[in-house]
Design a protein around this motif. Structure first.
Motif, mmCIF file in Angstrom:
data_model
loop_
_atom_site.group_PDB
_atom_site.id
_atom_site.type_symbol
_atom_site.label_atom_id
_atom_site.label_comp_id
_atom_site.label_asym_id
_atom_site.label_seq_id
_atom_site.Cartn_x
_atom_site.Cartn_y
_atom_site.Cartn_z
ATOM 1 N N VAL A 80 0.855 -1.192 0.000
ATOM 2 C CA VAL A 80 0.000 0.000 0.000
ATOM 3 C C VAL A 80 0.884 1.232 0.000
ATOM 4 O O VAL A 80 1.731 1.404 0.876
ATOM 5 C CB VAL A 80 -0.937 0.012 1.221
ATOM 6 N N LEU A 81 0.670 2.093 -0.985
ATOM 7 C CA LEU A 81 1.480 3.287 -1.155
ATOM 8 C C LEU A 81 0.737 4.491 -0.575
ATOM 9 O O LEU A 81 -0.423 4.734 -0.906
ATOM 10 C CB LEU A 81 1.745 3.510 -2.640
ATOM 11 N N GLY A 82 1.435 5.216 0.308
ATOM 12 C CA GLY A 82 0.843 6.413 0.884
ATOM 13 C C GLY A 82 0.391 6.224 2.317
ATOM 14 O O GLY A 82 0.713 5.222 2.962
ATOM 15 N N ASP A 83 -0.371 7.181 2.814
ATOM 16 C CA ASP A 83 -0.857 7.168 4.195
ATOM 17 C C ASP A 83 -1.858 6.028 4.375
ATOM 18 O O ASP A 83 -2.904 6.001 3.723
ATOM 19 C CB ASP A 83 -1.530 8.504 4.499
ATOM 20 N N PRO A 84 -1.560 5.061 5.264
ATOM 21 C CA PRO A 84 -2.486 3.934 5.464
ATOM 22 C C PRO A 84 -3.840 4.369 6.008
ATOM 23 O O PRO A 84 -4.816 3.610 5.926
ATOM 24 C CB PRO A 84 -1.743 3.030 6.458
ATOM 25 N N VAL A 88 -9.660 7.113 1.194
ATOM 26 C CA VAL A 88 -10.034 6.482 -0.074
ATOM 27 C C VAL A 88 -8.895 5.583 -0.552
ATOM 28 O O VAL A 88 -7.718 5.940 -0.436
ATOM 29 C CB VAL A 88 -10.343 7.552 -1.150
ATOM 30 N N THR A 89 -9.278 4.427 -1.066
ATOM 31 C CA THR A 89 -8.291 3.499 -1.626
ATOM 32 C C THR A 89 -8.504 3.378 -3.127
ATOM 33 O O THR A 89 -9.626 3.130 -3.587
ATOM 34 C CB THR A 89 -8.422 2.096 -0.998
ATOM 35 N N ALA A 108 -0.396 8.369 -16.391
ATOM 36 C CA ALA A 108 -1.473 8.572 -15.409
ATOM 37 C C ALA A 108 -0.997 8.560 -13.960
ATOM 38 O O ALA A 108 -1.504 9.314 -13.128
ATOM 39 C CB ALA A 108 -2.557 7.504 -15.604
ATOM 40 N N LEU A 109 -0.029 7.696 -13.673
ATOM 41 C CA LEU A 109 0.355 7.502 -12.271
ATOM 42 C C LEU A 109 1.028 8.711 -11.631
ATOM 43 O O LEU A 109 0.743 9.021 -10.460
ATOM 44 C CB LEU A 109 1.260 6.270 -12.163
ATOM 45 N N PRO A 110 1.917 9.422 -12.309
ATOM 46 C CA PRO A 110 2.592 10.554 -11.645
ATOM 47 C C PRO A 110 1.619 11.585 -11.079
ATOM 48 O O PRO A 110 1.779 12.033 -9.935
ATOM 49 C CB PRO A 110 3.452 11.150 -12.766
ATOM 50 N N ALA A 111 0.603 11.972 -11.846
ATOM 51 C CA ALA A 111 -0.366 12.960 -11.354
ATOM 52 C C ALA A 111 -1.179 12.394 -10.202
ATOM 53 O O ALA A 111 -1.472 13.095 -9.219
ATOM 54 C CB ALA A 111 -1.292 13.393 -12.491
ATOM 55 N N LEU A 112 -1.546 11.124 -10.306
ATOM 56 C CA LEU A 112 -2.313 10.484 -9.231
ATOM 57 C C LEU A 112 -1.520 10.478 -7.930
ATOM 58 O O LEU A 112 -2.056 10.778 -6.852
ATOM 59 C CB LEU A 112 -2.663 9.055 -9.650
ATOM 60 N N ILE A 113 -0.245 10.164 -8.019
ATOM 61 C CA ILE A 113 0.596 10.125 -6.819
ATOM 62 C C ILE A 113 0.835 11.527 -6.270
ATOM 63 O O ILE A 113 0.699 11.764 -5.056
ATOM 64 C CB ILE A 113 1.932 9.421 -7.139
ATOM 65 N N ASN A 114 1.169 12.459 -7.136
ATOM 66 C CA ASN A 114 1.479 13.816 -6.675
ATOM 67 C C ASN A 114 0.262 14.532 -6.076
ATOM 68 O O ASN A 114 0.368 15.213 -5.052
ATOM 69 C CB ASN A 114 2.056 14.648 -7.825
ATOM 70 N N ASP A 115 -0.887 14.399 -6.739
ATOM 71 C CA ASP A 115 -2.067 15.175 -6.345
ATOM 72 C C ASP A 115 -2.911 14.510 -5.267
ATOM 73 O O ASP A 115 -3.613 15.203 -4.520
ATOM 74 C CB ASP A 115 -2.953 15.441 -7.573
ATOM 75 N N TYR A 116 -2.834 13.178 -5.176
ATOM 76 C CA TYR A 116 -3.746 12.493 -4.266
ATOM 77 C C TYR A 116 -3.051 11.637 -3.209
ATOM 78 O O TYR A 116 -3.459 11.632 -2.052
ATOM 79 C CB TYR A 116 -4.725 11.621 -5.071
ATOM 80 N N VAL A 117 -1.997 10.924 -3.612
ATOM 81 C CA VAL A 117 -1.325 10.050 -2.644
ATOM 82 C C VAL A 117 -0.424 10.851 -1.720
ATOM 83 O O VAL A 117 -0.494 10.712 -0.491
ATOM 84 C CB VAL A 117 -0.517 8.955 -3.377
ATOM 85 N N THR A 119 -0.621 13.863 -0.940
ATOM 86 C CA THR A 119 -1.403 14.815 -0.136
ATOM 87 C C THR A 119 -2.245 14.118 0.930
ATOM 88 O O THR A 119 -2.937 14.783 1.708
ATOM 89 C CB THR A 119 -2.334 15.632 -1.044
ATOM 90 N N GLY A 120 -2.203 12.790 0.966
ATOM 91 C CA GLY A 120 -2.928 12.052 2.000
ATOM 92 C C GLY A 120 -4.395 11.809 1.698
ATOM 93 O O GLY A 120 -5.117 11.260 2.538
ATOM 94 N N LYS A 121 -4.857 12.174 0.506
ATOM 95 C CA LYS A 121 -6.268 11.960 0.164
ATOM 96 C C LYS A 121 -6.570 10.509 -0.204
ATOM 97 O O LYS A 121 -7.679 10.018 -0.003
ATOM 98 C CB LYS A 121 -6.661 12.860 -1.016
#
Length: 247
Positions: A80-84, A88-89, A108-117, A119-121
């Protein structure tokens, strides 16, 4: 006409015939040379095409491997990548041989990681499937070994960065070892884990999860909110845009 004139006429006729035959011989020789040259050129082109095809489909990518940095700085725990504790998963169902999955990892993945993962969303999960062939099975097993070291995402993204031609046999132990090492994974431990029953269980779990959600192609992105998982996007589209709509 005198005898002398007759002889001269016969001689002229003979010389004309000899000249014509010489011209025909020259033309035949030229055509023969041109034909041989053309055949040789075609042979060279065919050989070059075969060499190119074999080098593209049967060999692993040559030279030093490229390390993907898309997940650098993002904590990973058990795949699991990011804040456990993210509310939202997003789960991505992949096959490591899938070229569209490799494309999604770049687009697709870079924006998803930068903007959502970051940031803890959102926290990001990965399910490694293996339906494209034997290389998929072997690669998914080693990926399961990387997950034991909390390096699943780094291994998978680095694999994509060096992906070869589907089902060409490029995913050898040597290639997988190089990918693991490049990704910062203990390669020996990952390959040892790949030979265990536990790695097979990881593949079975991924398949069962895919069947439950109806994910029959890769990549498939799903979103889980309030315990409910549903398909978010299939393919290498704009995951962030679809996620924004769903939140």
């Amino acid at each position: 006409m005198t005898k002398r004139e007759l002889r001269e006429q016969a001689r002229a006729h003979r010389l004309a015939l000899e000249a014509a035959e010489a011209a025909r011989t020259t033309r035949r020789r030229r055509f023969s040379i041109l034909g041989a040259a053309l055949a040789a050129a075609i042979a060279v082109i065919v050989v070059a095409a075969l060499v190119s095809t074999n080098s593209n489909s049967d060999a692993a990518p040559s030279g030093d491997l490229v390390r993907s940095t898309v997940v650098d700085g993002v904590p990973e725990r058990n795949g699991v990548l990011g804040d456990p504790n993210a509310p939202v998963t997003v789960t991505e169902y992949v096959d490591l041989q899938c070229p569209v999955c490799a494309e999604a990892s770049k687009t697709a993945l870079p924006a998803l990681i930068n903007d959502y993962v970051k940031t803890g969303k959102v926290k990001l999960e990965l399910r490694t499937m293996h339906f494209l062939g034997p290389d998929s099975v072997k690669s998914a097993r080693v990926a399961a070994g990387a997950q034991q070291q909390n390096k699943l995402w780094s291994f998978v993204e680095t694999f994509y960065a060096n992906q070869g031609t589907e089902n060409s046999g490029y995913a050898t132990d040597e290639f997988l070892r190089d990918v693991a090492t490049t990704a910062g994974v203990d390669a020996d431990a990952a390959l040892d884990y790949a030979d265990t029953d536990a790695s097979e269980q990881a593949l079975t779990k991924a398949n069962q999860a895919a069947q439950a959600i109806g994910a029959d192609s890769t990549p498939t992105f799903t979103i889980t909110q309030d315990g409910q998982e549903k398909v978010l996007l299939v393919g290498a589209g704009d995951v962030s845009a679809e996620l924004e709509k769903a939140l």
